[in-house]
Design an enzyme around this catalytic site. Sequence first.
Site, PDB file in Angstrom:
ATOM      1  N   ALA A  66       0.828  -1.176   0.009  1.00 16.19           N
ATOM      2  CA  ALA A  66       0.016  -0.025  -0.114  1.00 16.19           C
ATOM      3  C   ALA A  66       1.027   1.311  -0.062  1.00 16.19           C
ATOM      4  O   ALA A  66       2.025   1.254   0.369  1.00 16.19           O
ATOM      5  CB  ALA A  66      -0.874   0.229   1.415  1.00 16.19           C
ATOM      6  N   GLY A 109      -0.579  -4.947   0.626  1.00 13.27           N
ATOM      7  CA  GLY A 109      -1.706  -4.978   0.126  1.00 13.27           C
ATOM      8  C   GLY A 109      -1.247  -5.549  -1.440  1.00 13.27           C
ATOM      9  O   GLY A 109      -2.428  -6.279  -2.047  1.00 13.27           O
ATOM     10  N   GLU A 112      -2.305  -9.078  -0.622  1.00  9.93           N
ATOM     11  CA  GLU A 112      -3.648  -9.176  -0.709  1.00  9.93           C
ATOM     12  C   GLU A 112      -4.147  -9.245  -1.819  1.00  9.93           C
ATOM     13  O   GLU A 112      -5.316  -9.863  -2.297  1.00  9.93           O
ATOM     14  CB  GLU A 112      -4.149  -7.880   0.298  1.00  9.93           C
ATOM     15  CG  GLU A 112      -3.913  -8.181   1.736  1.00  9.93           C
ATOM     16  CD  GLU A 112      -4.281  -7.003   2.742  1.00  9.93           C
ATOM     17  OE1 GLU A 112      -5.007  -7.487   3.526  1.00  9.93           O
ATOM     18  OE2 GLU A 112      -3.797  -6.087   2.463  1.00  9.93           O
ATOM     19  N   GLU A 132       3.103  -5.433   7.532  1.00 10.35           N
ATOM     20  CA  GLU A 132       2.661  -4.578   8.118  1.00 10.35           C
ATOM     21  C   GLU A 132       2.830  -4.676   9.634  1.00 10.35           C
ATOM     22  O   GLU A 132       2.799  -3.246  10.305  1.00 10.35           O
ATOM     23  CB  GLU A 132       0.992  -4.913   8.068  1.00 10.35           C
ATOM     24  CG  GLU A 132       0.468  -4.459   6.730  1.00 10.35           C
ATOM     25  CD  GLU A 132       0.435  -5.428   5.632  1.00 10.35           C
ATOM     26  OE1 GLU A 132      -0.356  -5.571   4.760  1.00 10.35           O
ATOM     27  OE2 GLU A 132       1.220  -6.458   5.726  1.00 10.35           O
TER      28      GLU A 132
END
Length: 258
Positions: A66, A109, A112, A132
């Site tokens: 991200a 991300g 993901e 994270e």
Amino acid sequence: MSGLEYIESSVVDNLAVIELNRPRQLNSLNRKMVSEIVEAMEEYDRDNHVRVIVLTGKGRAFSAGADIDEMTNDNPISLELLNQFADWDRLALIKKPIIGAVNGFVFGGGFELALCCDLLITAGGTEFAFPEVGLGVMPGAGGTQRLTKLVGRTKALEWLWTGERISAEMALAHGIINKIVVPELLMEETMKFAAKLAKQPPLSLRLIKDSVNKAVDYPLYEGMQYERKNFYLLFGSEDQKEGMNAFIEKRKPDYHGK
């Protein structure tokens, strides 16, 4: 598809290709980029000409995660009001096969997003991770859930708690990915596999995906009842008649997704 800022998309024969297009930022995902990915997926899901969707990234990484700069000043209330993960939820509603072609870094991300694909073909040397925890947070777009369902509780906790990198070979051994190929052939091999799927009856692919997704969450008996209804449903399709007639007549079937 016009007006795209962070992705590129195209259709080759009946295969749709979506490319993350922030190579200088290692395809880090900002909110607008995720929105563009979801909208492109939904458009191709509605397009009867498209049989399979391929997701990949430009440059030396699929996605390093991200966009941290975008989140630094967020707070619980701003995140609740923004409801950014509603876009991610829409990815689970795509009915057509999604094949991910991933290379380099597949972090946070980006990992993901890769786990939202149905199948993953991976370049040798690719690394996966959920880092994270090192930022004082945790995955929020399904990472803890999808990884656990794939690899089990103990291994998922190890990787989520430590943030350690997962090699392509380890990912293959634990069923996270389907295949490792040499980097130079990543897209060629992915498109070849996608083209193979595109020759299958589209409604069968659609309902097989639907049934397998239910198998992840349903108890066995309920899952089998769901499967049975999809099995019956396919007998109302033109493709079922075509497939069985072609078998009897010893010829190749010609499927139209009807």
